[in-house]
Design a protein around this motif. Sequence first.
Motif, PDB file in Angstrom:
ATOM      1  N   ILE A  12       1.556   9.644  -5.847  1.00 28.23           N
ATOM      2  CA  ILE A  12       2.004  11.022  -5.621  1.00 28.23           C
ATOM      3  C   ILE A  12       3.189  11.383  -6.519  1.00 28.23           C
ATOM      4  N   PHE A  13       4.040  10.409  -6.844  1.00 29.61           N
ATOM      5  CA  PHE A  13       5.153  10.725  -7.734  1.00 29.61           C
ATOM      6  C   PHE A  13       4.684  10.868  -9.179  1.00 29.61           C
ATOM      7  N   GLU A  62       9.566  16.435   0.947  1.00 32.89           N
ATOM      8  CA  GLU A  62       8.341  16.599   1.731  1.00 32.89           C
ATOM      9  C   GLU A  62       7.227  15.841   1.033  1.00 32.89           C
ATOM     10  N   PHE A  63       6.484  15.021   1.794  1.00 34.01           N
ATOM     11  CA  PHE A  63       5.470  14.171   1.172  1.00 34.01           C
ATOM     12  C   PHE A  63       4.392  13.806   2.187  1.00 34.01           C
ATOM     13  N   PRO A  64       3.189  13.432   1.726  1.00 36.75           N
ATOM     14  CA  PRO A  64       2.148  12.938   2.639  1.00 36.75           C
ATOM     15  C   PRO A  64       2.426  11.480   3.006  1.00 36.75           C
ATOM     16  N   HIS A  65       2.295  11.160   4.277  1.00 38.08           N
ATOM     17  CA  HIS A  65       2.572   9.804   4.738  1.00 38.08           C
ATOM     18  C   HIS A  65       1.529   8.837   4.176  1.00 38.08           C
ATOM     19  N   ASP A 114      -1.698   8.079   6.746  1.00 41.47           N
ATOM     20  CA  ASP A 114      -2.762   9.030   7.090  1.00 41.47           C
ATOM     21  C   ASP A 114      -2.599  10.397   6.416  1.00 41.47           C
ATOM     22  N   ASP A 115      -1.712  10.509   5.452  1.00 40.99           N
ATOM     23  CA  ASP A 115      -1.497  11.742   4.681  1.00 40.99           C
ATOM     24  C   ASP A 115      -0.901  12.890   5.489  1.00 40.99           C
ATOM     25  N   PRO A 158       0.823  -1.231   0.000  1.00 45.24           N
ATOM     26  CA  PRO A 158       0.000   0.000   0.000  1.00 45.24           C
ATOM     27  C   PRO A 158       0.852   1.274   0.000  1.00 45.24           C
ATOM     28  N   ALA A 159       2.029   1.224   0.627  1.00 40.62           N
ATOM     29  CA  ALA A 159       2.918   2.390   0.607  1.00 40.62           C
ATOM     30  C   ALA A 159       3.433   2.638  -0.805  1.00 40.62           C
TER      31      ALA A 159
END
Length: 320
Positions: free
Chosen positions: A170-171, A290-293, A296-297, A162-163
């Motif tokens: 996002i990329f 910098e990125f959303p996790h 949980d974003d 899922p990661a």
Amino acid sequence: MIEYRIEADTVGMRLDKHLRKRMPNVPVSHLFKMIRTKKVRVNGKRAQPEQLLVEGDVLTIRGTEEQLTLAERPKSDRPPPPPPPVDPSRLVILMEDDWLMAVDKPSGMAVHTGSGITGGTLVDYVRAYLGPKATRNDFTASPAHRLDRETSGVILVAKRRPAMVHFTEIFTHGHPKKRYLTLVKGKMPKDSGVIDLPLAEHQQTAESKARRGVNMQEAVTRWKVVRQSSEAALLSCTIETGRTHQIRRHLVAVGHPVAGDKKYGDFAFNRDVRARWGLKRLFLHAERIEFPHPEDDRKVVVETPMPSELKDVLKRAALL
């Protein structure tokens, strides 16, 4: 005939990579031949190796997995001998949780195996470090994006499928915020600027070029002068797109090649910088991301300082 539907875990993966992962015992050359000869179809239509899979896509593959595995394996497709063991204690981990790792990759370490690269890659180090935990639910920890072999700095590794799906999204569409430090030739004309210049697709096949011409891709790089001399400038660069070698190609296009760049750079400048300032590598460092996790974003920021060998170059160049 093999037929199945793409689930959420595979969304965003290239077709050719998905087939290699699903059928690792089938010769790679045979998989590409099947795609080329229309024996692999997506939703009943002719497939392309580079197309990205979408949830709900139906893949049909002519033949059974047993038949495909028995396909003649040319010498070039025979698996290479296993790489020599690596020392995972050399891995510099900037952050780690159950979903991901952020690693400080040194210059000279390739991310994956490739032409002439058989071992000692970031993948080897990560999987040696994780040991049996490297594989979970049929997914093996893997880098979530690219970083050139000679570039140092932060790179993200997905530890769970899922990661990887999250990072692929996002990329591909979200473009996480990445900041690089680079030393370039010459004096910049102003304190900051934007390079908005489309770049030719780096890995476009000859067949694709013949069919539809060179595929130009949008590319935007923002730069800011950190320190300046009459001979060179230290820049902080952020990229709004993630094209192959984007910063290097953009800066040389505006007349300020990256120091130590053996592919696109100014060779006379590189020789001079090596002799006078001791630069023995590409001066490009990924210092921040910098990125959303993926869980949980929440916003995550990871930074790593410039390596000592680059600081030494700046001191000799009177830029530090």
